[in-house]
Design a protein around this motif. Sequence first.
Motif, PDB file in Angstrom:
ATOM      1  N   LEU A 136      40.775  49.166  49.584  1.00 28.95           N
ATOM      2  CA  LEU A 136      42.016  48.490  49.940  1.00 28.95           C
ATOM      3  C   LEU A 136      42.383  47.533  48.817  1.00 28.95           C
ATOM      4  CD1 LEU A 136      41.444  47.562  53.725  1.00 28.95           C
ATOM      5  CD2 LEU A 136      42.892  49.396  52.831  1.00 28.95           C
ATOM      6  N   ASP A 137      43.665  47.234  48.702  1.00 29.64           N
ATOM      7  CA  ASP A 137      44.142  46.317  47.667  1.00 29.64           C
ATOM      8  C   ASP A 137      44.595  44.987  48.249  1.00 29.64           C
ATOM      9  OD1 ASP A 137      43.862  48.418  45.705  1.00 29.64           O
ATOM     10  OD2 ASP A 137      45.674  49.291  46.577  1.00 29.64           O
ATOM     11  N   LEU A 138      45.194  45.048  49.448  1.00 33.77           N
ATOM     12  CA  LEU A 138      45.681  43.857  50.148  1.00 33.77           C
ATOM     13  C   LEU A 138      45.227  43.920  51.591  1.00 33.77           C
ATOM     14  CD1 LEU A 138      49.431  44.024  49.033  1.00 33.77           C
ATOM     15  CD2 LEU A 138      47.652  42.666  47.954  1.00 33.77           C
ATOM     16  N   GLY A 139      45.248  42.774  52.257  1.00 30.56           N
ATOM     17  CA  GLY A 139      44.894  42.773  53.673  1.00 30.56           C
ATOM     18  C   GLY A 139      45.351  41.506  54.361  1.00 30.56           C
ATOM     19  N   ILE A 140      45.638  41.615  55.639  1.00 30.54           N
ATOM     20  CA  ILE A 140      45.920  40.447  56.474  1.00 30.54           C
ATOM     21  C   ILE A 140      44.752  40.293  57.431  1.00 30.54           C
ATOM     22  CG2 ILE A 140      47.408  39.478  58.262  1.00 30.54           C
ATOM     23  CD1 ILE A 140      49.786  40.745  56.929  1.00 30.54           C
ATOM     24  N   VAL A 141      44.092  39.151  57.354  1.00 25.58           N
ATOM     25  CA  VAL A 141      42.865  38.937  58.122  1.00 25.58           C
ATOM     26  C   VAL A 141      42.636  37.442  58.254  1.00 25.58           C
ATOM     27  CG1 VAL A 141      41.332  38.947  56.119  1.00 25.58           C
ATOM     28  CG2 VAL A 141      40.475  39.746  58.313  1.00 25.58           C
ATOM     29  N   GLY A 142      41.852  37.031  59.242  1.00 26.26           N
ATOM     30  CA  GLY A 142      41.573  35.620  59.450  1.00 26.26           C
ATOM     31  C   GLY A 142      40.682  35.043  58.358  1.00 26.26           C
ATOM     32  N   LEU A 143      40.870  33.759  58.061  1.00 28.11           N
ATOM     33  CA  LEU A 143      40.057  33.107  57.045  1.00 28.11           C
ATOM     34  C   LEU A 143      38.586  33.068  57.447  1.00 28.11           C
ATOM     35  CD1 LEU A 143      42.404  30.123  56.111  1.00 28.11           C
ATOM     36  CD2 LEU A 143      41.846  32.104  54.682  1.00 28.11           C
ATOM     37  N   ASP A 144      38.301  33.058  58.751  1.00 24.27           N
ATOM     38  CA  ASP A 144      36.913  33.063  59.196  1.00 24.27           C
ATOM     39  C   ASP A 144      36.220  34.373  58.810  1.00 24.27           C
ATOM     40  OD1 ASP A 144      38.831  34.014  61.245  1.00 24.27           O
ATOM     41  OD2 ASP A 144      37.019  34.621  62.315  1.00 24.27           O
ATOM     42  N   ILE A 145      36.941  35.475  58.915  1.00 23.42           N
ATOM     43  CA  ILE A 145      36.377  36.777  58.551  1.00 23.42           C
ATOM     44  C   ILE A 145      36.202  36.876  57.033  1.00 23.42           C
ATOM     45  CG2 ILE A 145      36.709  39.270  58.676  1.00 23.42           C
ATOM     46  CD1 ILE A 145      36.123  37.962  61.337  1.00 23.42           C
ATOM     47  N   VAL A 146      37.150  36.315  56.300  1.00 24.05           N
ATOM     48  CA  VAL A 146      37.021  36.296  54.838  1.00 24.05           C
ATOM     49  C   VAL A 146      35.762  35.538  54.434  1.00 24.05           C
ATOM     50  CG1 VAL A 146      38.071  35.533  52.682  1.00 24.05           C
ATOM     51  CG2 VAL A 146      39.511  36.472  54.489  1.00 24.05           C
ATOM     52  N   GLY A 147      35.546  34.383  55.073  1.00 23.01           N
ATOM     53  CA  GLY A 147      34.376  33.580  54.745  1.00 23.01           C
ATOM     54  C   GLY A 147      33.076  34.253  55.126  1.00 23.01           C
ATOM     55  N   GLU A 148      33.030  34.880  56.303  1.00 22.15           N
ATOM     56  CA  GLU A 148      31.797  35.481  56.797  1.00 22.15           C
ATOM     57  C   GLU A 148      31.420  36.749  56.039  1.00 22.15           C
ATOM     58  OE1 GLU A 148      28.387  36.270  59.082  1.00 22.15           O
ATOM     59  OE2 GLU A 148      29.557  34.448  58.795  1.00 22.15           O
ATOM     60  N   PHE A 149      32.380  37.625  55.798  1.00 22.02           N
ATOM     61  CA  PHE A 149      32.064  38.916  55.197  1.00 22.02           C
ATOM     62  C   PHE A 149      32.379  38.971  53.698  1.00 22.02           C
ATOM     63  CE2 PHE A 149      32.585  39.690  59.716  1.00 22.02           C
ATOM     64  CZ  PHE A 149      31.441  40.410  60.001  1.00 22.02           C
ATOM     65  N   GLY A 150      33.200  38.033  53.220  1.00 25.77           N
ATOM     66  CA  GLY A 150      33.440  37.951  51.779  1.00 25.77           C
ATOM     67  C   GLY A 150      32.342  37.192  51.077  1.00 25.77           C
ATOM     68  N   GLN A 151      31.763  36.230  51.785  1.00 21.49           N
ATOM     69  CA  GLN A 151      30.614  35.464  51.301  1.00 21.49           C
ATOM     70  C   GLN A 151      30.828  34.893  49.906  1.00 21.49           C
ATOM     71  OE1 GLN A 151      26.976  37.684  51.826  1.00 21.49           O
ATOM     72  NE2 GLN A 151      27.350  38.068  54.001  1.00 21.49           N
ATOM     73  N   GLY A 152      32.037  34.380  49.685  1.00 21.30           N
ATOM     74  CA  GLY A 152      32.320  33.710  48.417  1.00 21.30           C
ATOM     75  C   GLY A 152      32.508  34.625  47.234  1.00 21.30           C
ATOM     76  N   ASN A 153      32.665  35.929  47.463  1.00 19.14           N
ATOM     77  CA  ASN A 153      32.856  36.878  46.360  1.00 19.14           C
ATOM     78  C   ASN A 153      34.134  36.532  45.584  1.00 19.14           C
ATOM     79  OD1 ASN A 153      33.572  39.366  44.852  1.00 19.14           O
ATOM     80  ND2 ASN A 153      31.822  40.208  45.947  1.00 19.14           N
ATOM     81  N   GLU A 154      34.007  36.399  44.276  1.00 16.07           N
ATOM     82  CA  GLU A 154      35.134  35.973  43.449  1.00 16.07           C
ATOM     83  C   GLU A 154      36.227  37.029  43.330  1.00 16.07           C
ATOM     84  OE1 GLU A 154      33.660  34.722  39.699  1.00 16.07           O
ATOM     85  OE2 GLU A 154      32.704  32.894  40.496  1.00 16.07           O
ATOM     86  N   ASP A 155      35.947  38.256  43.750  1.00 16.84           N
ATOM     87  CA  ASP A 155      36.979  39.287  43.673  1.00 16.84           C
ATOM     88  C   ASP A 155      38.041  39.105  44.755  1.00 16.84           C
ATOM     89  OD1 ASP A 155      37.971  41.783  42.444  1.00 16.84           O
ATOM     90  OD2 ASP A 155      37.589  42.619  44.432  1.00 16.84           O
TER      91      ASP A 155
END
Length: 407
Positions: A136-155
């Motif tokens: 995926l290139d873009l997404g609409i999602v909650g910031l909580d999910i970004v934090g939990e599953f993105g885990q600070g990834n700089e991408d």
Amino acid sequence: MSISIPLNTTLQYSSSSSLLPSFSLSSPITSSAVPVTGIRQRCLRMVTSCVSNAQKSVLNGATDAVSVVGREQIRLGLPSKGRMAADSLDLLKDCQLFVKQVNPRQYVAQIPQLPNTEVWFQRPKDIVRKLLSGDLDLGIVGLDIVGEFGQGNEDLIIVHEALNFGDCHLSLAIPNYGIFENIKSLKELAQMPQWTEERPLRVATGFTYLGPKFMKENGIKHVTFSTADGALEAAPAMGIADAILDLVSSGTTLKENNLKEIEGGVVLKSQAALVASRRALTERKGALETVHEVLERLEAHLKADGQFTVVANMRGTDAEEVAERVKTQPSLTGLQGPTISPVYCKRDGKVSIEYYAIVICVPKKALYESVQQLRAVGGSGVLVSPLTYIFDEETPRWSQLLSKLGM
């Protein structure tokens, strides 16, 4: 002629920069009664299986760097179910971006206004994972999910952090009774003598990355986490946890289960956000331009949301005199100030200027107060209409995005 492969023959996988594995046979091929076509089919099945497994590992984030290649369409991930899904579609519709889904059971759709963009309906956590994997290139999602599953990834880049729906916060909650009755803060909870290395504080949560990270940052050492997805509020009463870490909206569910939030216990505040892959924005053709258009539409609509255009007529000798009267009222300043223009009337066959039209932008909360203030300075014939879009000279978040990308 027929050949066979001994049973102890093995396939060797060779890792390289390509996603496709290479194979070699460790045993010689000897004659047998197995037809060549049968051997070909078996080998083909083995190769296909290994390639499939390699691709799955890439999709699950097993590789750290996946090149953005292989497709021209821009992919936007949207939540597939629930309130977030409905609110995402409504927001895009309000921005004149209509998601066309031929069949509600299909997981792919189109946006005619963005002809090079596909919409993919996914679980929120899968949106984040597939942004990281390059699917995926873009997404609409909650910031909580970004934090939990993105885990600070700089991408992962937050393009717009406040889409005005999905408001909640991730918070630590403890019982109102027993040893927690007089505990009101995270500091007091951490200083309770009950928690030791042998008997740590037990926290039930579905946020197994953000939870431990939060406790570590706050210096709480004696704590363990158990994973759970639903009905966390029952865990303390059942005796399987001392506290819970979960999303809170109104707090009603906590109160109904004799739980309370404590000072300093909020991990993060969350709402829906527009998220993008840094690699996609820099490498995929057309991705940055698509984000620019989507961002401008979002910004214009969200800025206008809850605003009204108010128009009134007012007697006066000239525009400056009317402006001075209007500016004495605190609710009539508008975005940059009131717009005042002459109203041309025809009396006795002659054109004259007796009234001036005042146009201002008023927040919904201050609407009635603004109308009263207009009347107080001589306004009449007040017209009110909702605003749909407010386009600035340049979208502020666009320049912020370019700065994040180093452009």
